[in-house]
Scaffold this active site. Structure first.
Site, short mmCIF file in Angstrom:
data_model
loop_
_atom_site.label_atom_id
_atom_site.label_comp_id
_atom_site.label_asym_id
_atom_site.label_seq_id
_atom_site.Cartn_x
_atom_site.Cartn_y
_atom_site.Cartn_z
N ALA A 66 0.87 -1.18 0.00
CA ALA A 66 0.00 0.00 0.00
C ALA A 66 0.90 1.23 0.00
O ALA A 66 2.06 1.17 0.44
CB ALA A 66 -0.88 -0.01 1.25
N GLY A 111 0.59 -5.01 0.78
CA GLY A 111 -0.58 -5.06 -0.11
C GLY A 111 -0.29 -5.78 -1.42
O GLY A 111 -1.20 -6.30 -2.06
N GLU A 114 -0.71 -9.34 -0.64
CA GLU A 114 -2.16 -9.55 -0.44
C GLU A 114 -2.90 -9.57 -1.78
O GLU A 114 -3.81 -10.38 -1.98
CB GLU A 114 -2.70 -8.44 0.47
N1 COA Z 1 4.60 3.18 -0.74
C1 COA Z 1 4.99 4.33 -1.30
N2 COA Z 1 6.16 4.46 -1.96
C2 COA Z 1 6.94 3.38 -2.04
C3 COA Z 1 6.61 2.15 -1.48
C4 COA Z 1 5.36 2.06 -0.80
N3 COA Z 1 4.92 0.92 -0.26
N4 COA Z 1 7.60 1.26 -1.72
C5 COA Z 1 8.54 1.94 -2.42
N5 COA Z 1 8.14 3.21 -2.62
C6 COA Z 1 8.87 4.28 -3.33
C7 COA Z 1 10.04 4.79 -2.54
O1 COA Z 1 9.63 5.75 -1.59
C8 COA Z 1 10.88 5.40 -3.65
O2 COA Z 1 10.31 6.62 -4.03
P1 COA Z 1 11.27 7.93 -4.25
O3 COA Z 1 12.19 7.53 -5.36
O4 COA Z 1 10.31 9.01 -4.63
O5 COA Z 1 11.99 8.13 -2.96
C9 COA Z 1 10.65 4.42 -4.80
O6 COA Z 1 9.43 3.75 -4.51
C10 COA Z 1 11.75 3.39 -4.95
O7 COA Z 1 11.87 2.70 -3.72
P2 COA Z 1 13.28 2.54 -2.95
O8 COA Z 1 12.99 2.32 -1.51
O9 COA Z 1 14.21 3.67 -3.29
O10 COA Z 1 13.83 1.21 -3.63
P3 COA Z 1 14.85 0.16 -2.99
O11 COA Z 1 15.25 -0.77 -4.09
O12 COA Z 1 15.94 0.85 -2.24
O13 COA Z 1 13.99 -0.66 -1.91
C11 COA Z 1 12.05 -1.85 -1.13
C12 COA Z 1 12.94 -1.48 -2.33
C13 COA Z 1 10.84 -2.61 -1.65
C14 COA Z 1 12.85 -2.76 -0.16
C15 COA Z 1 11.64 -0.57 -0.37
O14 COA Z 1 11.10 0.35 -1.31
C16 COA Z 1 10.59 -0.79 0.70
O15 COA Z 1 10.93 -1.29 1.75
N6 COA Z 1 9.32 -0.41 0.42
C17 COA Z 1 8.25 -0.51 1.37
C18 COA Z 1 7.79 -1.95 1.50
C19 COA Z 1 6.69 -2.06 2.55
O16 COA Z 1 6.91 -1.83 3.73
N7 COA Z 1 5.49 -2.41 2.08
C20 COA Z 1 4.36 -2.56 2.92
C21 COA Z 1 3.60 -1.28 2.99
S1 COA Z 1 2.13 -1.46 3.98
#
Ligand code: COA
Length: 260
Positions: A66, A111, A114
């Protein structure tokens, strides 16, 4: 509805639905969810669509969860409403009556995991990663993770994922039963389409009723579920599909179902 966050392309009876926010790793914001609801309605109701494949744009993510920006702004009541809206969208997809395959091309977190679980079959690229990391953010799964994950992988494995927030790779997801198959990344869409077209070559009414029996039956007692199954079995006996399928076998020829 004109989609801004989805690509929706129908080719020869298959809807290819791509969540298209690659710069945000295809995170599910409110707009994506509204468009997914519309897409699920189209899959359910359009005769020209017989099944669907759901995937994420870009090489990195199926859906990374999400949208955390949206979650950061919510209070208790809109939080509950967002969860219920999201749950309803995923349920629309799950009960659309046509087979839906998730082609998981990268991160399927929160999400995203999910959403994949609401699809009927999950095929993962060997680069995919799975998890319910919500607890790391101080939240819990809200789009059905606490309910579908234990139904798919059992209570113990589900609780491990949900409570630790750990992220697992595709072979581990296959080992615990979270995905049906793992394929090389370059073959993901072709393999998913291949499996879906195989299903679409089966008796369509049989496929529809089998989907319904499994979905509803999981929430019933064994006796209620068996009765539902027997009712479907009897109902199918009155259809042209069953007549054609059985006759084709006896005549040693391929079945030609209606709508093929
Ligand atoms: N919601 C909103 N934005 C998200 C997102 C999410 N769930 N997951 C990634 N993004 C965005 C990041 O903020 C970033 O945006 P920006 O470039 O404007 O800063 C972009 O997507 C790229 O993500 P980034 O974190 O830089 O990539 P990464 O390769 O370093 O890491 C993940 C990848 C998946 C490990 C990391 O993005 C992450 O942990 N995301 C959240 C996962 C999560 O907790 N999901 C459950 C949410 S309820």
């Amino acid at each position: 509805m004109t989609y801004q966050t989805l690509l929706f392309d129908v080719r020869d009876g298959v809807a290819f639905v791509t969540i298209n926010r690659p710069d945000k790793l295809n995170a599910l914001n409110d707009q994506v969810m509204a468009e997914l609801a519309d897409a699920a309605g189209r899959i359910a109701t359009e005769d020209g669509i017989r099944g669907a494949i759901l995937t994420g744009a870009g090489p990195k993510a199926f859906v990374a969860g999400a949208d955390i920006g949206d979650l950061a702004r919510q209070g208790p009541f809109d939080g509950k409403a967002r969860a219920q809206r999201g749950q309803a969208v995923l349920r629309l997809l799950e009960t659309c009556g046509k087979p839906v395959i998730a082609a998981i091309n990268g991160f399927a977190l929160g999400g995203g995991c999910e959403l994949a679980m609401a699809c009927h079959i999950r095929i993962a690229s060997d680069t995919a990663k799975f998890g319910q990391p919500e607890v790391k953010l101080g939240i819990a799964p809200g789009y059905g993770g606490t309910q579908r994950l234990p139904r798919l992988v059992g209570k113990g494995a589900a609780l491990q994922l949900i409570l630790t927030g750990e992220v697992i790779d595709a072979p581990e997801a296959y080992r615990i039963g979270l995905v049906n198959r793992v394929v090389p990344a370059g073959d993901l869409l072709a393999e998913s389409e291949n499996m879906l077209r195989g299903i679409l070559a089966m008796g369509p009414l049989a496929v529809r009723l089998a989907l319904e029996a499994v979905d509803r039956g999981l929430e019933m007692t064994l006796d209620e579920g068996l009765l539902l199954e027997a009712n479907h079995f009897g109902l199918l006996a009155a259809t042209q599909d069953t007549k054609e399928g059985l006759t084709a076998f006896l005549e040693k020829r391929p079945a030609k179902f209606q709508g093929r």
